[in-house]
Design a protein around this motif. Structure first.
Motif, PDB file in Angstrom:
ATOM      1  N   GLU A 123      28.565  29.381  43.624  1.00 53.12           N
ATOM      2  CA  GLU A 123      28.660  30.568  42.783  1.00 53.12           C
ATOM      3  C   GLU A 123      28.682  30.066  41.341  1.00 53.12           C
ATOM      4  O   GLU A 123      29.697  29.584  40.849  1.00 53.12           O
ATOM      5  N   THR A 124      27.537  30.131  40.671  1.00 51.16           N
ATOM      6  CA  THR A 124      27.396  29.447  39.389  1.00 51.16           C
ATOM      7  C   THR A 124      27.952  30.221  38.199  1.00 51.16           C
ATOM      8  O   THR A 124      28.325  29.613  37.191  1.00 51.16           O
ATOM      9  N   ASN A 125      28.037  31.544  38.304  1.00 51.25           N
ATOM     10  CA  ASN A 125      28.351  32.344  37.112  1.00 51.25           C
ATOM     11  C   ASN A 125      29.703  33.048  37.136  1.00 51.25           C
ATOM     12  O   ASN A 125      30.233  33.382  36.074  1.00 51.25           O
ATOM     13  N   ASP A 126      30.265  33.274  38.306  1.00 55.75           N
ATOM     14  CA  ASP A 126      31.502  34.053  38.427  1.00 55.75           C
ATOM     15  C   ASP A 126      32.667  33.119  38.729  1.00 55.75           C
ATOM     16  O   ASP A 126      32.775  32.586  39.836  1.00 55.75           O
ATOM     17  N   LEU A 127      33.556  32.919  37.769  1.00 59.07           N
ATOM     18  CA  LEU A 127      34.650  31.959  37.932  1.00 59.07           C
ATOM     19  C   LEU A 127      35.592  32.362  39.059  1.00 59.07           C
ATOM     20  O   LEU A 127      36.004  31.514  39.861  1.00 59.07           O
TER      21      LEU A 127
ATOM     22  N   PHE B 158      34.013  31.634  42.349  1.00 59.15           N
ATOM     23  CA  PHE B 158      33.921  30.181  42.507  1.00 59.15           C
ATOM     24  C   PHE B 158      35.269  29.614  42.940  1.00 59.15           C
ATOM     25  O   PHE B 158      35.354  28.830  43.893  1.00 59.15           O
ATOM     26  N   LEU B 159      36.329  30.012  42.257  1.00 56.95           N
ATOM     27  CA  LEU B 159      37.665  29.489  42.559  1.00 56.95           C
ATOM     28  C   LEU B 159      38.168  29.954  43.917  1.00 56.95           C
ATOM     29  O   LEU B 159      38.792  29.183  44.657  1.00 56.95           O
TER      30      LEU B 159
ATOM     31  N   ALA C   1      30.037  28.910  35.098  1.00 58.63           N
ATOM     32  CA  ALA C   1      31.386  29.456  35.292  1.00 58.63           C
ATOM     33  C   ALA C   1      32.461  28.453  34.894  1.00 58.63           C
ATOM     34  O   ALA C   1      33.593  28.844  34.566  1.00 58.63           O
ATOM     35  N   LEU C   2      32.130  27.151  34.898  1.00 58.02           N
ATOM     36  CA  LEU C   2      33.107  26.113  34.579  1.00 58.02           C
ATOM     37  C   LEU C   2      32.976  25.589  33.153  1.00 58.02           C
ATOM     38  O   LEU C   2      33.710  24.683  32.760  1.00 58.02           O
ATOM     39  N   ASP C   3      32.054  26.155  32.374  1.00 54.02           N
ATOM     40  CA  ASP C   3      31.954  25.755  30.972  1.00 54.02           C
ATOM     41  C   ASP C   3      33.252  26.078  30.240  1.00 54.02           C
ATOM     42  O   ASP C   3      33.756  27.207  30.317  1.00 54.02           O
TER      43      ASP C   3
END
Length: 296
Positions: free
Chosen positions: A34-38, A41-42, A84-86
């Motif tokens: 999941e690249t965009n939604d933190l 992703f978490l 999302a991790l930036d």
């Protein structure tokens, strides 16, 4: 040391597994990134960790990930395709959630650590590791240690401009990343179905157009390798990522390099990583061991 949960964050898939005290991967799996939604992703990350905790004795968590990673704090200024991790600190977020020590390292550096410890770079004091995934990762291992650069950006080969044929200058992420080959292949085949690397290379055996497509893609990889070799003069180049399991990739890179003027003056072995798709996870484990030894 008991088991360590290892993650290799990729732009397409999250690889995860368990490494025992002997450095062996005893179980492994993947799920879609999941690249965009933190939050999403978490949630998936936390759930995966808890699943391991219910069945195994866990010593800690080791993470291989793209981007500019501060290995001491865990902060990622940028995280490659995983936006999302930036500007986030996955180390702090995980340690707060699961109460286990967490160590993070750049994915290219992790691949190099795996190869330097028990892989195809054993005994090398200076070598280059290039990982081919969604984009291009890398590590400069120089004079017995990872060279990180003044702002933790060394080894970002994917940013090298390798295409000038149009007004828009393209970097290696865009030209040599495996996702670029997959995109071109799917366009040619007029399909939206998921495609594996092995399928493309197998198709090339009977379809000249697919072979030409692969060779053109490899040209960008070879160009980057040549430039790195004449700049750093390492002992060896190691190619990692799942596609490195394809013998034709390494053969064609070496064939193309021989066509470059002056390659004979700089020529060194260009070989696949021993651990191929597992190099990131194993390297994260070795990094975890090193960091925990320093802290304890």
């Amino acid at each position: 040391m008991s088991n360590v949960i290892v993650f290799d964050f990729g732009g397409t898939k999250i690889k995860h597994g368990l490494v025992n005290a002997s450095g062996n991967i005893i179980t492994a799996s993947t799920y879609k990134t999941e690249t965009n939604d933190l939050d999403r992703f978490l949630n998936h990350l936390f759930s995966t960790v808890r699943t391991y905790q219910t069945s195994y004795d866990i010593r800690g968590i080791a993470i291989s990930m793209p981007g500019y990673i501060d290995v001491h704090t865990g902060y990622s200024e940028r995280a490659g395709a995983i936006t999302a991790l930036d500007g986030k600190n996955i180390k702090q977020l995980l340690e707060k959630e699961v109460s286990l020590p967490v160590e993070t390292e750049n994915d290219g550096n992790c691949a190099a650590l795996a190869e330097r410890n028990t892989g195809n770079a054993q005994g090398c004091e200076s070598f280059i590791c290039m990982t081919i995934g969604t984009g291009i990762g890398g590590c400069i291992y120089l004079n017995g240690d990872i060279y990180r650069g003044s702002r933790l950006r060394a080894g970002e080969y994917g940013m090298m401009i390798t295409h000038l044929a149009s007004d828009y200058k393209k970097n290696m992420h865009q030209t040599a990343g495996f996702s670029n080959l997959v995109k071109d292949y799917k366009t040619y085949k007029q399909t939206n179905e998921e495609v594996e690397g092995a399928d493309i290379f197998e198709d090339a055996l009977t379809d000249p157009h697919v072979k030409k497509m692969i060779d053109s893609w490899i040209e960008h990889i070879s160009r980057g390798i040549f430039n790195l070799c004449v700049t750093l003069n390492p002992e060896k180049i190691l190619i990692g990522g799942g596609v490195s399991a394809q013998p034709y990739l390494i053969q064609e890179i070496n064939r193309q390099l021989k066509e470059y003027h002056y390659w004979h003056e700089f020529e060194i072995p260009v070989v696949p990583c021993k651990y191929q798709n597992d190099a990131g996870m194993l390297g994260a484990f070795y990094h975890f061991k090193k960091m925990q030894a320093v802290k304890n």
